[in-house]
Design a protein around this motif. Structure first.
Motif, PDB file in Angstrom:
ATOM      1  N   ASN A  10      -6.808  33.404  49.735  1.00 49.43           N
ATOM      2  CA  ASN A  10      -5.852  31.824  50.506  1.00 49.43           C
ATOM      3  C   ASN A  10      -6.977  31.033  50.796  1.00 49.43           C
ATOM      4  OD1 ASN A  10      -7.440  33.367  52.303  1.00 49.43           O
ATOM      5  ND2 ASN A  10      -6.038  33.255  53.628  1.00 49.43           N
ATOM      6  N   ARG A  11      -8.111  31.156  50.703  1.00 47.09           N
ATOM      7  CA  ARG A  11      -8.453  29.672  50.218  1.00 47.09           C
ATOM      8  C   ARG A  11      -8.819  28.991  49.700  1.00 47.09           C
ATOM      9  NH1 ARG A  11     -15.323  30.828  50.514  1.00 47.09           N
ATOM     10  NH2 ARG A  11     -15.409  28.481  51.034  1.00 47.09           N
ATOM     11  N   ILE A  12      -8.171  29.198  47.916  1.00 46.30           N
ATOM     12  CA  ILE A  12      -8.092  28.550  47.339  1.00 46.30           C
ATOM     13  C   ILE A  12      -6.483  27.944  48.058  1.00 46.30           C
ATOM     14  CG2 ILE A  12      -7.478  28.423  44.629  1.00 46.30           C
ATOM     15  CD1 ILE A  12     -10.584  29.006  45.613  1.00 46.30           C
ATOM     16  N   GLU A  13      -5.444  28.762  48.050  1.00 49.14           N
ATOM     17  CA  GLU A  13      -3.983  27.590  48.703  1.00 49.14           C
ATOM     18  C   GLU A  13      -4.295  28.870  49.912  1.00 49.14           C
ATOM     19  OE1 GLU A  13      -1.281  27.750  45.713  1.00 49.14           O
ATOM     20  OE2 GLU A  13      -2.342  27.649  43.767  1.00 49.14           O
ATOM     21  N   SER A  14      -3.829  27.284  50.901  1.00 43.63           N
ATOM     22  CA  SER A  14      -3.078  28.382  52.220  1.00 43.63           C
ATOM     23  C   SER A  14      -2.323  28.825  52.496  1.00 43.63           C
ATOM     24  CB  SER A  14      -3.733  27.230  53.384  1.00 43.63           C
ATOM     25  OG  SER A  14      -3.045  26.339  53.190  1.00 43.63           O
ATOM     26  N   LEU A  15      -1.531  28.871  51.727  1.00 43.02           N
ATOM     27  CA  LEU A  15       0.081  29.267  52.247  1.00 43.02           C
ATOM     28  C   LEU A  15      -0.138  30.261  50.602  1.00 43.02           C
ATOM     29  CD1 LEU A  15       2.116  25.961  52.310  1.00 43.02           C
ATOM     30  CD2 LEU A  15       1.293  27.366  54.028  1.00 43.02           C
ATOM     31  N   SER A  16      -0.552  30.821  50.051  1.00 39.53           N
ATOM     32  CA  SER A  16      -0.115  31.784  49.394  1.00 39.53           C
ATOM     33  C   SER A  16      -1.692  33.143  49.291  1.00 39.53           C
ATOM     34  CB  SER A  16      -1.011  31.195  47.905  1.00 39.53           C
ATOM     35  OG  SER A  16      -0.369  32.727  46.609  1.00 39.53           O
ATOM     36  N   LEU A  17      -0.612  34.251  48.916  1.00 40.33           N
ATOM     37  CA  LEU A  17      -2.290  35.300  49.652  1.00 40.33           C
ATOM     38  C   LEU A  17      -2.348  35.992  48.415  1.00 40.33           C
ATOM     39  CD1 LEU A  17      -0.281  36.985  52.768  1.00 40.33           C
ATOM     40  CD2 LEU A  17      -1.536  35.221  52.800  1.00 40.33           C
ATOM     41  N   VAL A  19      -2.657  35.671  43.579  1.00 41.46           N
ATOM     42  CA  VAL A  19      -2.720  35.149  42.638  1.00 41.46           C
ATOM     43  C   VAL A  19      -0.887  34.751  41.993  1.00 41.46           C
ATOM     44  CG1 VAL A  19      -3.278  34.832  40.316  1.00 41.46           C
ATOM     45  CG2 VAL A  19      -4.957  35.411  41.710  1.00 41.46           C
ATOM     46  N   GLU A  20      -0.868  35.813  41.728  1.00 41.94           N
ATOM     47  CA  GLU A  20       0.562  36.919  41.988  1.00 41.94           C
ATOM     48  C   GLU A  20       1.621  35.631  42.587  1.00 41.94           C
ATOM     49  OE1 GLU A  20      -1.560  40.099  40.364  1.00 41.94           O
ATOM     50  OE2 GLU A  20      -1.555  39.030  42.477  1.00 41.94           O
ATOM     51  N   GLN A  21       1.945  35.785  43.930  1.00 43.66           N
ATOM     52  CA  GLN A  21       2.274  34.474  44.620  1.00 43.66           C
ATOM     53  C   GLN A  21       2.571  33.120  44.248  1.00 43.66           C
ATOM     54  OE1 GLN A  21       1.856  34.826  48.619  1.00 43.66           O
ATOM     55  NE2 GLN A  21       3.560  33.708  49.349  1.00 43.66           N
ATOM     56  N   SER A  22       0.943  32.719  44.489  1.00 39.39           N
ATOM     57  CA  SER A  22       0.918  31.225  43.157  1.00 39.39           C
ATOM     58  C   SER A  22       1.536  31.119  42.186  1.00 39.39           C
ATOM     59  CB  SER A  22      -0.527  30.960  43.417  1.00 39.39           C
ATOM     60  OG  SER A  22      -1.408  31.200  44.714  1.00 39.39           O
ATOM     61  N   ASP A  60      -7.461  40.185  44.894  1.00 39.30           N
ATOM     62  CA  ASP A  60      -7.246  38.855  45.787  1.00 39.30           C
ATOM     63  C   ASP A  60      -8.550  38.212  45.857  1.00 39.30           C
ATOM     64  OD1 ASP A  60      -4.555  38.320  44.724  1.00 39.30           O
ATOM     65  OD2 ASP A  60      -4.078  39.596  45.985  1.00 39.30           O
ATOM     66  N   GLU A  61      -9.763  38.467  45.786  1.00 40.60           N
ATOM     67  CA  GLU A  61     -10.901  38.513  46.657  1.00 40.60           C
ATOM     68  C   GLU A  61     -12.555  37.726  45.297  1.00 40.60           C
ATOM     69  OE1 GLU A  61     -12.195  41.304  48.804  1.00 40.60           O
ATOM     70  OE2 GLU A  61     -11.486  40.899  49.870  1.00 40.60           O
ATOM     71  N   PHE A  62     -13.202  36.645  45.723  1.00 40.88           N
ATOM     72  CA  PHE A  62     -14.080  35.991  45.152  1.00 40.88           C
ATOM     73  C   PHE A  62     -15.326  37.347  45.338  1.00 40.88           C
ATOM     74  CE2 PHE A  62     -10.945  33.025  45.160  1.00 40.88           C
ATOM     75  CZ  PHE A  62     -10.808  32.648  43.882  1.00 40.88           C
ATOM     76  N   ILE A  63     -15.783  37.943  44.947  1.00 38.05           N
ATOM     77  CA  ILE A  63     -16.959  38.563  44.473  1.00 38.05           C
ATOM     78  C   ILE A  63     -18.345  38.608  43.739  1.00 38.05           C
ATOM     79  CG2 ILE A  63     -17.586  41.055  44.957  1.00 38.05           C
ATOM     80  CD1 ILE A  63     -15.209  42.323  44.613  1.00 38.05           C
ATOM     81  N   GLY A  64     -19.540  38.338  44.265  1.00 40.43           N
ATOM     82  CA  GLY A  64     -20.390  37.551  43.643  1.00 40.43           C
ATOM     83  C   GLY A  64     -21.657  38.024  45.020  1.00 40.43           C
ATOM     84  N   VAL A  90     -11.221  26.777  40.399  1.00 41.69           N
ATOM     85  CA  VAL A  90      -9.427  27.203  40.072  1.00 41.69           C
ATOM     86  C   VAL A  90      -8.801  26.225  40.075  1.00 41.69           C
ATOM     87  CG1 VAL A  90      -7.832  28.513  40.968  1.00 41.69           C
ATOM     88  CG2 VAL A  90      -9.690  29.404  40.959  1.00 41.69           C
ATOM     89  N   ASP A  91      -8.928  24.944  40.621  1.00 38.67           N
ATOM     90  CA  ASP A  91      -8.154  24.081  40.285  1.00 38.67           C
ATOM     91  C   ASP A  91      -8.821  23.265  39.210  1.00 38.67           C
ATOM     92  OD1 ASP A  91      -7.490  23.592  42.642  1.00 38.67           O
ATOM     93  OD2 ASP A  91      -8.141  22.137  43.527  1.00 38.67           O
ATOM     94  N   GLY A  92      -9.987  23.238  38.408  1.00 37.68           N
ATOM     95  CA  GLY A  92     -10.107  23.209  36.998  1.00 37.68           C
ATOM     96  C   GLY A  92      -9.515  23.745  35.625  1.00 37.68           C
ATOM     97  N   VAL A  93      -8.842  24.987  36.330  1.00 39.67           N
ATOM     98  CA  VAL A  93      -7.999  25.874  35.178  1.00 39.67           C
ATOM     99  C   VAL A  93      -6.501  25.379  35.243  1.00 39.67           C
ATOM    100  CG1 VAL A  93      -7.063  28.342  34.785  1.00 39.67           C
ATOM    101  CG2 VAL A  93      -9.666  27.901  35.668  1.00 39.67           C
ATOM    102  N   ASP A  94      -5.717  25.348  33.828  1.00 42.41           N
ATOM    103  CA  ASP A  94      -5.143  24.546  33.779  1.00 42.41           C
ATOM    104  C   ASP A  94      -3.454  25.622  33.842  1.00 42.41           C
ATOM    105  OD1 ASP A  94      -2.558  22.793  32.669  1.00 42.41           O
ATOM    106  OD2 ASP A  94      -3.683  22.338  31.515  1.00 42.41           O
ATOM    107  N   LEU A  95      -3.020  25.673  34.551  1.00 42.33           N
ATOM    108  CA  LEU A  95      -1.830  27.039  34.845  1.00 42.33           C
ATOM    109  C   LEU A  95      -0.408  26.088  34.108  1.00 42.33           C
ATOM    110  CD1 LEU A  95      -0.837  29.755  35.731  1.00 42.33           C
ATOM    111  CD2 LEU A  95      -0.671  28.219  38.024  1.00 42.33           C
ATOM    112  N   ASP A  96      -0.709  25.112  33.583  1.00 41.86           N
ATOM    113  CA  ASP A  96       0.753  24.275  33.220  1.00 41.86           C
ATOM    114  C   ASP A  96       0.553  25.157  31.928  1.00 41.86           C
ATOM    115  OD1 ASP A  96       2.832  23.043  32.986  1.00 41.86           O
ATOM    116  OD2 ASP A  96       1.593  21.841  31.859  1.00 41.86           O
ATOM    117  N   GLU A  97      -0.679  24.691  31.747  1.00 44.51           N
ATOM    118  CA  GLU A  97      -1.028  25.223  30.145  1.00 44.51           C
ATOM    119  C   GLU A  97      -0.444  26.464  29.487  1.00 44.51           C
ATOM    120  OE1 GLU A  97      -2.864  27.121  26.698  1.00 44.51           O
ATOM    121  OE2 GLU A  97      -3.844  26.805  28.433  1.00 44.51           O
TER     122      GLU A  97
END
Length: 106
Positions: A10-17, A19-22, A60-64, A90-97
């Motif tokens: 939800n740091r990526i998409e605040s209205l989504s909890l 990846v599947e929901q997004s 749904d967590e980014f780990i580093g 993440v915005d650089g990843v083309d979900l449409d493609e």
């Protein structure tokens, strides 16, 4: 190497909890026209491929790396606080493609 959570989805998409929901929100009313599991799987793989080698999207967590000495983020986008800008990556990843590869109507 000790790891830590850099943020949740939800740091990526605040209205989504998740990846599947997004992905479901992105496909909208046409979700049944796609191989949903394949779109989600490829989207996750593409995101992980776009992240620095020491950072992963796990669930749904980014780990580093926790220790600054283990972070090699030179050349990667950072936010206003100097942290890895996960949203920009993440915005650089083309979900449409990715979705188009799994369109069952084609």
């Amino acid at each position: 190497m000790i790891t830590t959570v850099y943020g949740t989805w939800n740091r990526i998409e605040s209205l989504s909890l998740s990846v599947e929901q997004s992905v479901a929100d992105y496909l909208g009313d046409f979700v049944d026209d796609y191989d949903f599991a394949a779109v989600v799987g490829d989207y996750r793989a593409a995101i992980n491929g776009a992240l620095p080698d020491s950072v992963v999207l796990s669930g749904d967590e980014f780990i580093g790396p926790y220790d600054a000495a283990d972070r090699d983020f030179d050349g990667w986008p950072v936010d206003e606080d100097g942290r890895l800008d996960l949203k920009a990556i993440v915005d650089g990843v083309d979900l449409d493609e990715i979705a188009n590869r799994h369109d069952k109507t084609i």
